[in-house]
Design an enzyme around this catalytic site. Structure first.
Site, mmCIF file in Angstrom:
data_model
loop_
_atom_site.group_PDB
_atom_site.id
_atom_site.type_symbol
_atom_site.label_atom_id
_atom_site.label_comp_id
_atom_site.label_asym_id
_atom_site.label_seq_id
_atom_site.Cartn_x
_atom_site.Cartn_y
_atom_site.Cartn_z
ATOM 1 N N HIS A 104 -15.182 -21.158 31.569
ATOM 2 C CA HIS A 104 -16.195 -19.806 31.056
ATOM 3 C C HIS A 104 -17.657 -20.105 31.322
ATOM 4 O O HIS A 104 -18.504 -19.757 31.090
ATOM 5 C CB HIS A 104 -15.540 -19.184 29.842
ATOM 6 C CG HIS A 104 -15.865 -17.427 29.344
ATOM 7 N ND1 HIS A 104 -17.101 -17.521 29.103
ATOM 8 C CD2 HIS A 104 -14.807 -17.186 28.732
ATOM 9 C CE1 HIS A 104 -16.940 -15.916 29.429
ATOM 10 N NE2 HIS A 104 -15.789 -15.815 28.861
ATOM 11 N N HIS B 136 -8.611 -15.452 24.273
ATOM 12 C CA HIS B 136 -9.656 -16.675 24.751
ATOM 13 C C HIS B 136 -9.078 -17.640 23.819
ATOM 14 O O HIS B 136 -9.600 -18.848 22.993
ATOM 15 C CB HIS B 136 -10.423 -17.278 24.945
ATOM 16 C CG HIS B 136 -11.484 -16.404 25.432
ATOM 17 N ND1 HIS B 136 -10.843 -15.521 26.806
ATOM 18 C CD2 HIS B 136 -12.616 -15.520 25.886
ATOM 19 C CE1 HIS B 136 -11.217 -15.307 27.564
ATOM 20 N NE2 HIS B 136 -12.988 -15.014 27.118
ATOM 21 N N GLU C 109 -14.211 -15.329 36.252
ATOM 22 C CA GLU C 109 -12.975 -17.233 35.699
ATOM 23 C C GLU C 109 -11.918 -17.014 36.345
ATOM 24 O O GLU C 109 -11.246 -15.503 36.034
ATOM 25 C CB GLU C 109 -13.259 -16.200 34.141
ATOM 26 C CG GLU C 109 -14.019 -16.464 33.242
ATOM 27 C CD GLU C 109 -14.239 -15.252 31.907
ATOM 28 O OE1 GLU C 109 -13.397 -15.595 31.457
ATOM 29 O OE2 GLU C 109 -14.702 -14.438 32.000
ATOM 30 N N GLN D 119 -11.033 -12.726 37.063
ATOM 31 C CA GLN D 119 -12.593 -12.250 35.272
ATOM 32 C C GLN D 119 -13.744 -11.872 35.988
ATOM 33 O O GLN D 119 -14.798 -13.194 35.706
ATOM 34 C CB GLN D 119 -12.251 -12.402 34.009
ATOM 35 C CG GLN D 119 -12.854 -11.322 33.248
ATOM 36 C CD GLN D 119 -11.346 -10.436 32.653
ATOM 37 O OE1 GLN D 119 -10.282 -10.441 33.443
ATOM 38 N NE2 GLN D 119 -12.578 -9.544 31.896
HETATM 39 C C1 BGC Z 1 -13.962 -11.305 28.237
HETATM 40 C C2 BGC Z 1 -15.662 -10.663 27.461
HETATM 41 C C3 BGC Z 1 -15.600 -11.406 25.987
HETATM 42 C C4 BGC Z 1 -16.425 -12.826 26.569
HETATM 43 C C5 BGC Z 1 -16.702 -13.765 25.822
HETATM 44 C C6 BGC Z 1 -14.707 -12.778 29.296
HETATM 45 O O1 BGC Z 1 -13.916 -13.256 29.985
HETATM 46 O O2 BGC Z 1 -13.588 -10.356 29.399
HETATM 47 O O3 BGC Z 1 -14.840 -9.326 26.785
HETATM 48 O O4 BGC Z 1 -16.609 -11.076 25.871
HETATM 49 O O5 BGC Z 1 -15.295 -13.488 27.303
HETATM 50 O O6 BGC Z 1 -17.612 -14.823 26.194
#
Ligand code: BGC
Length: 337
Positions: free
Chosen positions: A166, A92, A302, A274
């Site tokens: 997110h 991220h 996401e 995601q």
């Molecule tokens: C990821 C997770 C991660 C999370 C963080 C997601 O987009 O795929 O693996 O732990 O974000 O909060």
């Protein structure tokens, strides 16, 4: 840093801050017209600054999800030294990703919507990425009960870019009962398989016949443990390949809470989504109104290019070159059923 509250003609409300472009509240009517705040989050900017490790509601950039080994090869140049914030991998956008920077904000409005335009200049070398990247993210709340996100960016050197948002959702309300009984349908026949660190290997695997199959709507909780076993990711935490043409703006997923009747449809121009079932929430975060967010008390959809794309030649490209304009659009459309 400031908060902005958008409101539409139906009384739906969306609150955001220019810190991290974080959307902190989304108030949506149920089938009786009663509003509930359906996104997980905190009340103050200070809390987001101090401990938003879960990335509640934030803009993610420069790169959504993971890049393996913090490195990749770009047009023959080896780019290394991205920040390792997830074991040996980059997650991220790194240590101070787009979720932790202050965006310039400008209120906008137009036919049937109000919104905020966020702008940020990410400097050459920031978090290890090449090129100055001028990014804008426009949030709109429309009178059709849609949260619209429009991303644009340009760069002065060849680089990679893969932004997303997110937000965690619980259509029963952020403090409500678990969303594991929400029904989810994902418009996808394939997902990108990962190694134990969540890094796509390049394999694109059919969902048919396994717990990853959301072609027909089913409860989020139905196969969540099986998914954890199959992938070592402790539940759903994968990228689904959306069944659509490149750049087509199409339906990616539909989530529905049978009790309240609230429904959320996710449309996007992006090739992947995601679906993360909030596996790493563990009751240590206290959010709005003192709500303790337990494991799987919210889920994310996401929209994105596939994680680790810079290292996988056959994935849709995330390369952005000087002279090109990056454009991407995602809509979370709320309704009732
Ligand atoms: C990821 C997770 C991660 C999370 C963080 C997601 O987009 O795929 O693996 O732990 O974000 O909060």
């Amino acid at each position: 840093m400031e908060f902005f509250t958008l409101e539409n003609k139906n009384g739906m409300k969306l609150k955001l801050t220019n810190f991290g472009g974080i959307v902190s509240e989304i108030h949506v009517p149920d089938r009786d017209g009663t509003l509930a705040d359906v996104t997980l989050g905190f009340e103050t900017v200070e809390e987001y600054q101090d401990h938003n490790d879960a990335y509640f509601g934030a803009i993610i950039g420069r790169f959504g999800n993971r890049i393996g080994d913090c490195s990749f090869c770009l047009d023959g140049t080896y780019v290394s030294g991205l920040h390792a914030n997830d074991g040996k991998n980059h997650l991220h956008g790194g240590k101070r990703g787009f979720d932790k920077v202050v965006w310039d904000a400008e209120e906008i409005s137009g036919d049937g919507f109000t919104g905020v335009k966020l702008s940020y200049l990410s400097k050459d070398g920031e978090e290890g990425y090449p090129g100055n990247l001028q990014a804008t993210v426009i949030y709109k709340l429309t009178d059709a009960n849609e949260w619209v996100i429009e991303y644009e960016a340009t760069a002065d050197k060849t680089t990679v870019y893969n932004p997303t948002n997110h937000a965690y959702f619980n259509l029963a309300g952020h403090a409500g009962p678990s969303p594991l009984d929400h029904e989810l349908q994902i418009n996808s026949e394939f997902y990108t398989a990962t190694d134990d660190g969540g890094i796509p290997t390049g394999a694109i695997v059919p969902v048919a016949g396994c717990g990853m199959d959301f072609r027909q709507a089913k409860a989020i909780g139905q196969d969540v443990d099986e998914a954890g076993v199959v992938s070592s990711r402790g539940g759903f935490d994968h990228n689904w390949v959306i069944d659509k043409r490149p750049d087509e703006f199409a339906l990616a997923a539909t989530a529905w809470d049978p009790k309240s009747g609230r429904e959320m449809k996710v449309y996007t121009t992006e090739p992947g989504v995601q679906f993360y079932s909030g596996n790493f929430l563990d009751g240590s975060l206290k959010g709005k109104g003192g709500t303790v967010y337990q494991k799987r008390s919210g889920f994310c959809l996401e929209t994105q290019h596939f994680p680790n794309s810079p290292n996988i030649g056959h994935f849709p490209t995330t390369t952005l070159r000087p002279g090109e304009v990056f454009k991407s659009k995602t809509v979370y459309a709320f309704g009732v059923r």
